[in-house]
Structure formats: C-alpha cells, structure tokens
Design a protein around this motif. Structure first.
Motif, PDB file in Angstrom:
ATOM      1  N   GLN A  12      -0.092  -2.569 -14.317  1.00 53.42           N
ATOM      2  CA  GLN A  12       0.969  -1.852 -14.306  1.00 53.42           C
ATOM      3  C   GLN A  12       1.068  -1.235 -12.573  1.00 53.42           C
ATOM      4  N   ILE A  13      -0.264  -0.848 -12.352  1.00 51.21           N
ATOM      5  CA  ILE A  13      -0.283  -0.319 -10.859  1.00 51.21           C
ATOM      6  C   ILE A  13       0.144  -1.273 -10.080  1.00 51.21           C
ATOM      7  N   CYS A  14      -0.420  -2.641 -10.300  1.00 48.99           N
ATOM      8  CA  CYS A  14      -0.288  -3.680  -9.158  1.00 48.99           C
ATOM      9  C   CYS A  14       0.914  -4.244  -9.169  1.00 48.99           C
ATOM     10  N   VAL A  15       1.528  -4.762 -10.468  1.00 45.32           N
ATOM     11  CA  VAL A  15       2.726  -5.531 -10.505  1.00 45.32           C
ATOM     12  C   VAL A  15       4.046  -4.486 -10.146  1.00 45.32           C
ATOM     13  N   ALA A  16       3.865  -2.986 -10.378  1.00 42.92           N
ATOM     14  CA  ALA A  16       4.969  -2.398 -10.121  1.00 42.92           C
ATOM     15  C   ALA A  16       5.117  -2.043  -8.765  1.00 42.92           C
ATOM     16  N   SER A  17       3.814  -1.804  -8.147  1.00 45.30           N
ATOM     17  CA  SER A  17       3.972  -1.226  -6.527  1.00 45.30           C
ATOM     18  C   SER A  17       3.939  -2.339  -5.880  1.00 45.30           C
ATOM     19  N   LYS A  18       3.370  -3.493  -6.038  1.00 45.35           N
ATOM     20  CA  LYS A  18       3.414  -4.740  -5.457  1.00 45.35           C
ATOM     21  C   LYS A  18       2.893  -4.288  -3.910  1.00 45.35           C
ATOM     22  N   PHE A  19       2.005  -3.630  -3.658  1.00 45.29           N
ATOM     23  CA  PHE A  19       1.464  -3.336  -2.416  1.00 45.29           C
ATOM     24  C   PHE A  19       0.049  -4.053  -1.895  1.00 45.29           C
ATOM     25  N   HIS A  20       0.105  -4.371  -0.741  1.00 47.43           N
ATOM     26  CA  HIS A  20      -1.221  -5.257  -0.443  1.00 47.43           C
ATOM     27  C   HIS A  20      -1.877  -4.487   0.929  1.00 47.43           C
ATOM     28  N   PRO A  21      -2.955  -3.703   0.593  1.00 47.03           N
ATOM     29  CA  PRO A  21      -3.169  -3.193   1.884  1.00 47.03           C
ATOM     30  C   PRO A  21      -4.153  -3.918   2.891  1.00 47.03           C
ATOM     31  N   ASP A  22      -4.134  -3.480   4.225  1.00 44.45           N
ATOM     32  CA  ASP A  22      -4.902  -4.327   4.950  1.00 44.45           C
ATOM     33  C   ASP A  22      -6.312  -4.251   4.934  1.00 44.45           C
ATOM     34  N   GLU A  23      -6.914  -5.285   5.314  1.00 45.94           N
ATOM     35  CA  GLU A  23      -8.320  -5.322   4.997  1.00 45.94           C
ATOM     36  C   GLU A  23      -9.222  -4.183   5.617  1.00 45.94           C
ATOM     37  N   GLU A  24      -8.511  -3.730   6.905  1.00 42.32           N
ATOM     38  CA  GLU A  24      -9.432  -2.666   7.568  1.00 42.32           C
ATOM     39  C   GLU A  24      -9.263  -1.404   7.044  1.00 42.32           C
ATOM     40  N   GLU A  25      -8.243  -1.210   6.190  1.00 42.28           N
ATOM     41  CA  GLU A  25      -8.053   0.292   5.844  1.00 42.28           C
ATOM     42  C   GLU A  25      -8.715   0.631   4.141  1.00 42.28           C
ATOM     43  N   ASP A  26      -9.393   1.748   4.267  1.00 43.47           N
ATOM     44  CA  ASP A  26      -9.930   2.125   2.756  1.00 43.47           C
ATOM     45  C   ASP A  26      -8.908   2.831   2.049  1.00 43.47           C
ATOM     46  N   LEU A  27      -8.099   1.780   1.151  1.00 40.68           N
ATOM     47  CA  LEU A  27      -7.127   2.249   0.413  1.00 40.68           C
ATOM     48  C   LEU A  27      -7.289   3.292  -0.405  1.00 40.68           C
ATOM     49  N   TRP A  28      -8.503   3.347  -1.002  1.00 39.43           N
ATOM     50  CA  TRP A  28      -8.741   4.320  -1.810  1.00 39.43           C
ATOM     51  C   TRP A  28      -9.548   5.701  -1.731  1.00 39.43           C
ATOM     52  N   ARG A 496      14.803  14.172  -6.853  1.00 40.30           N
ATOM     53  CA  ARG A 496      13.499  13.432  -6.990  1.00 40.30           C
ATOM     54  C   ARG A 496      13.558  11.974  -6.770  1.00 40.30           C
ATOM     55  N   VAL A 497      12.786  11.364  -6.241  1.00 47.89           N
ATOM     56  CA  VAL A 497      12.597   9.736  -5.850  1.00 47.89           C
ATOM     57  C   VAL A 497      12.488   9.116  -7.089  1.00 47.89           C
ATOM     58  N   GLN A 498      13.461   8.043  -7.271  1.00 49.72           N
ATOM     59  CA  GLN A 498      13.494   7.208  -8.503  1.00 49.72           C
ATOM     60  C   GLN A 498      11.885   6.512  -8.657  1.00 49.72           C
ATOM     61  N   GLN A 499      11.544   6.534  -9.837  1.00 48.88           N
ATOM     62  CA  GLN A 499      10.231   5.867 -10.084  1.00 48.88           C
ATOM     63  C   GLN A 499      10.200   4.200  -9.743  1.00 48.88           C
ATOM     64  N   TRP A 501      11.824   2.851  -7.489  1.00 51.62           N
ATOM     65  CA  TRP A 501      11.894   2.838  -5.909  1.00 51.62           C
ATOM     66  C   TRP A 501      10.623   3.256  -5.434  1.00 51.62           C
ATOM     67  N   LEU A 502       9.837   4.088  -5.976  1.00 50.92           N
ATOM     68  CA  LEU A 502       8.516   4.856  -5.154  1.00 50.92           C
ATOM     69  C   LEU A 502       7.644   3.784  -5.928  1.00 50.92           C
ATOM     70  N   ARG A 503       7.682   2.922  -7.039  1.00 54.25           N
ATOM     71  CA  ARG A 503       6.717   1.831  -7.017  1.00 54.25           C
ATOM     72  C   ARG A 503       6.829   0.707  -6.177  1.00 54.25           C
ATOM     73  N   TYR A 504       8.070   0.224  -5.979  1.00 55.13           N
ATOM     74  CA  TYR A 504       8.225  -1.041  -5.321  1.00 55.13           C
ATOM     75  C   TYR A 504       8.326  -0.920  -3.668  1.00 55.13           C
ATOM     76  N   ILE A 505       8.947   0.399  -3.489  1.00 50.04           N
ATOM     77  CA  ILE A 505       9.243   0.558  -1.956  1.00 50.04           C
ATOM     78  C   ILE A 505       8.187   1.601  -1.436  1.00 50.04           C
ATOM     79  N   GLY A 506       8.132   2.694  -2.001  1.00 45.65           N
ATOM     80  CA  GLY A 506       7.591   4.236  -1.460  1.00 45.65           C
ATOM     81  C   GLY A 506       6.117   3.877  -1.501  1.00 45.65           C
ATOM     82  N   TYR A 507       5.369   3.256  -2.500  1.00 47.33           N
ATOM     83  CA  TYR A 507       4.130   3.064  -2.327  1.00 47.33           C
ATOM     84  C   TYR A 507       3.584   1.852  -1.085  1.00 47.33           C
ATOM     85  N   ARG A 508       4.637   1.198  -1.021  1.00 46.83           N
ATOM     86  CA  ARG A 508       4.266   0.111   0.314  1.00 46.83           C
ATOM     87  C   ARG A 508       4.275   0.816   1.488  1.00 46.83           C
TER      88      ARG A 508
END
Length: 511
Positions: A12-28, A496-499, A501-508
């Motif tokens: 759910q985290i992945c498929v909804a947000s569809k985001f792919h961090p750069d290798e050099e970034e510490d995402l977490w 408030r931001v729609q969920q 939109w947040l998952r697919y665009i905002g997180y990215r």
C-alpha cells in the motif's frame, strides 16, 4: 490471516505513492528534529506523539499567508523565502510519515513471518523478501516482485526540457485581473449606469485593460504583465488538483486545475466593493500550423454585475505564436469574441474583433481591434483602435466621436501588496513548482528537469489509476460542475489535500 507474500501494508505504501527515491538520498531519515521532535518526546508507538502527523493533517497550518508584491512573479526574494520554508516543512512531514508507515509495515511483516516460521510455511524466496524489507530496500522494488509493476513505464507523453519554460504556471496568469482591479486607476461607476449598453461597455473596457498589459511592450500607460513570454517559451501546464489562491485589497482570487484530460483551469474572482464577480473555465489546446502555433482557447469567461444582478458570458480569442515576421518572432491575439447577456432582459451582446498583423507581421499593424455593442434595436456603440494604446467610439459615418477606452494608469509608483493563501501547501502552485522555479531562475536545468518530472509522472500514475478503476474519478476541491462543462465555486470545501493526490503526487514531489 493474510498471506505474508502479499505483504499488504508495504504494498500500500509503495503502489499508492509510486515514488522512487534517488540512490544518494537517505529516504528514511528521521525528520523529528526539523519538526521539533526531540529524543525525549519520541515514544515507541509512532502513533502516540505530542504532535501526531497523519495524512489528514500533513498540510501546512490553515491561515498561512505568503506576502508578495502583485505584478511580479517568482524573482521576489520575500515570497521565495516563505515558499522555501513551507516546502521544507512539508518535506519533513512527508519523510516522517513515510518512515512511520514503513516501520509499521515491517512490524506487521515480522509478525506474519514469525507465524509462517512456526507453521513451517516459510520458503527461501519469502525469507529473502522479508530480509530485504527489514533492510529498508526500495519499496518499489518489492512491489515489482509481488505485483509485476514497472516503475516509470509510462513514456507516452512528450516532456519538453526546462529551457522552454518560464517560471510560472498558467493557473497563475489570471492574477492579471487582480492587478487591473487593485493596482490601476479605474472608474467603476458605469457598472451602475442606467443604460445597459454602457454597463456592458464597462466590462469590455476591463477586458481591454487585461489584454493591454499582456502585449509584448505592455499598455500605453506603462503597465506590463509579468505573465508574458517569448515566442519560444511557454508557462507550465498545471497538474491535476493544482490550486492557487490570493487576496489583494478587497479582491479574492481562487483557481484550480479541475481536469487533466482535457486540461481545464477554473478560476473565480470577487470584489464586493466595486460590485464585480468574474469566473472562467479555460481549456487551452496548442495546434501546430506550420509557421506558427495556434493556442485554441475553449471555455468561457463569466461576468456578474453585483449591483444589477446581470450576468454575461464571453468566449476567448486565440493566441498565435508566429515564428516568422519582418520584425522577428512575435505573439498576437486573434479572433472574434462574443460577449452576451444571459440574465433576464432584452437581448444584448457585443462583437469584439482582434485583428492579425497580416502576412508580413508588421509591428505597425499589431493590436488592432474593433467592435460594437448590439441591443434589440441594433448597434448602439461602435469602437475601433489598438488595445495596447487606445480605442475610440466611431459614429455611423465612420468618424471618431469620443474616446471609448484608454489604458488605465497605475494607482501609485509601487505595485499593491498581496498575499498567497495556500489551501494546504501541497497543492499550492508556488509550493508544488517551487523547486522547479528556483532551479529555472538560476539556470540549474538538471535540478529543474528532475523537479518537473516528479510532478508530471506522479500525475500520469494518478490518471492511470483512475482510468483503470483503481481510484474513483477525480473530484476537485474548490469547484463543482453539474454538466461537465461549467464549473462553479463551492459554498464550502475541505482545504485538506486529498489522499489520492497526496499518495500519487504529493509524496513524489515532497519526498
């Protein structure tokens, strides 16, 4: 008990947000420090915090305002500073929320893995996936293994490089109307004129002021719109759900990208003091014409005289971007526009003609304009001139009788101050494109290209999810429609931001 290999929480985290961090970034990384979380405040349960960040309250504080000088775009350091702080806050919240969701998914996965081990059902493949999840491997990699997703496979849309763009989105362009009303000297008394033809003429003069400041050299009164661009430049196309809200003096302006296919930008402006309410649905479609690009502008602009309750509707002329001319490349407004009264009363309309320069593209023939107001008794006001410098009333004999319109002069040497009032920060046009605008101004095209792709690819995935039925059709935040053609401002809306939109665009964008 759900099958462990489905790994539902992580997916759910992945498929909804569809985001792919750069290798050099510490995402977490732990963003608690930036969000005023200290180690003493941290608790084992990530949902039990003195400042609980959730997907519902992740936006910036309601009532936040970014002051700026009306009539300028992104180069203002003051406005950039406010936007940069908002972007930093939202990035911190997004990363904190994503880490918390990730930790919760890992915890559940470990419990399910332990159960599989107890039952003797753990396979080497499942054990390997579990170890990758515990190590914090890219969730998109996991989704591809479990659901066959191909990150970044949508390559159908052509992406122009950042060098073609100017630092603003088309959703911001109608700020020109606010500037004309609040920043220029205008006499609005004709809105209460006893003659309905004169009341309509006042709306035509407003539109001429809007057109004049958008010409390449500005109006004859020395007023120039910041939202102009050269023949080989273009503003950004707003993404679905993008919003823009400002207030200046007594004028409030709201805009939203309500549809992506076809692209529709809707805006609403109201000033009770002068008695004017304007709104518009703008559907721009660029068409290649060989030696030019014609931007066909479908939709309509609506005027309401709050004194008389009269309502009017007007269509739009086309914008031509010419590649050749004796004076080089140039842009011009061309077409016939009809303004008509649609409220009760005898028939009343106006025909407005924006004339082209001609084949040679002579500058002396630029901005030619003529028109007439027509009542049930026939034409009653004729006018002709240049919408950059001045338009005169013309008698039936074709002679100039009196001035019809002259470009409005500035109220003062200093443009008026205004404030941006973001709904939630995430969908606000200045924040959404903030990194792109900043990179474009300093000519960092690599960063600009990266920022632009984040938003556009997130939008494509959101659109695909709606098209396949994974998500319901998009419902705009501030505007509603009954016929799919005409959009009106809602009496009340949830900022408030729609969920989705947040998952697919905002997180990215704000990862």
């Amino acid at each position: 008990m759900s099958c462990w290999c489905c790994f539902k929480p992580a997916r759910q985290i992945c498929v909804a947000s569809k985001f792919h961090p750069d290798e050099e970034e510490d995402l977490w990384f732990d963003a608690r420090e930036e969000l005023h979380f200290s180690d003493d405040e941290a608790v084992e349960d990530p949902t039990d915090s003195s400042y609980d960040i959730t997907a519902d309250n992740i936006g910036i504080e309601q009532g936040t305002e970014f002051p700026f000088v009306l009539g300028k775009v992104w180069e203002q350091e003051e406005h950039q500073g406010h936007v940069q702080r908002a972007i930093k806050e939202m990035k911190s919240k997004v990363r904190y929320l994503l880490r918390r969701e990730h930790d919760a998914a890992v915890k559940q996965a470990e419990e399910e893995a332990a159960e599989l081990e107890r039952l003797g059902l753990m396979t080497p493949e499942k054990r390997e996936l579990h170890e990758r999840m515990r190590a914090g491997s890219n969730p998109d990699e996991f989704a591809a293994a479990t659901k066959g997703l191909k990150v970044g496979q949508d390559l159908t849309d052509i992406e122009l490089p950042p060098t073609f763009f100017v630092p603003f989105s088309t959703i911001q362009v109608a700020e020109d109307v606010v500037y004309v009303i609040e920043g220029l000297k205008n006499d609005w008394s004709d809105l209460q004129h006893p003659d309905p033809a004169r009341r309509m003429a006042r709306l035509i003069k407003l539109y001429l002021d809007m057109s004049a400041i958008r010409t390449e050299n500005g109006s004859g009164a020395g007023v120039h719109s910041p939202y102009t661009f050269g023949a080989m430049k273009k503003p950004l196309n707003p993404i679905l759900g993008e919003t823009h809200r400002i207030k200046c003096g007594k004028t409030a302006y709201l805009a939203e990208q309500v549809c992506h296919h076809p692209p529709i930008t809707t805006w609403d402006l109201r000033n009770e003091e002068i008695g004017l309410h304007l709104s518009a649905d703008v559907k721009a479609k660029p068409v290649f014409r060989g030696t030019a690009v014609q931007v066909l502008i479908d939709g309509e602009m609506r005027f309401e005289n709050l004194h008389t309750k009269e309502k009017y509707v007007m269509d739009f002329p086309s914008l031509f971007i010419r590649f050749f001319g004796l004076a080089g490349r140039y842009s011009e407004t061309v077409g016939t526009v009809t303004l008509r009264r649609v409220s009760e009363g005898p028939p009343l309309h106006a025909e407005l003609h924006f004339r082209p320069r001609g084949t040679a593209g002579l500058p002396s023939r630029a901005h030619r304009f003529d028109g007439s107001v027509v009542s049930e008794k026939g034409s009653c006001i004729h006018f002709r001139g240049k919408y950059s410098d001045g338009v005169d009333e013309i008698s039936e004999a074709g002679e100039v009788s009196q001035p019809f319109w002259r470009p409005a002069e500035p109220n003062s040497s200093m443009p008026p101050r205004a404030v941006t009032q973001p709904l939630n920060g995430f969908t606000d046009s200045h924040c959404l494109w903030g990194e792109f605008f900043q990179a474009l101004i300093v000519r960092d095209m690599k960063t600009a290209s990266k920022a632009k792709k984040k938003a556009e690819r997130g939008q494509r995935r959101l659109h695909k999810a709606m098209k396949t039925g994974e998500l319901p059709p998009w419902s705009p935040t501030m505007f509603a429609t009954e016929d799919g053609e005409r959009w009106t401002l809602k009496d009340k809306f949830d900022p408030r931001v729609q969920q989705s939109w947040l998952r697919y665009i905002g997180y990215r964008i704000f990862e």
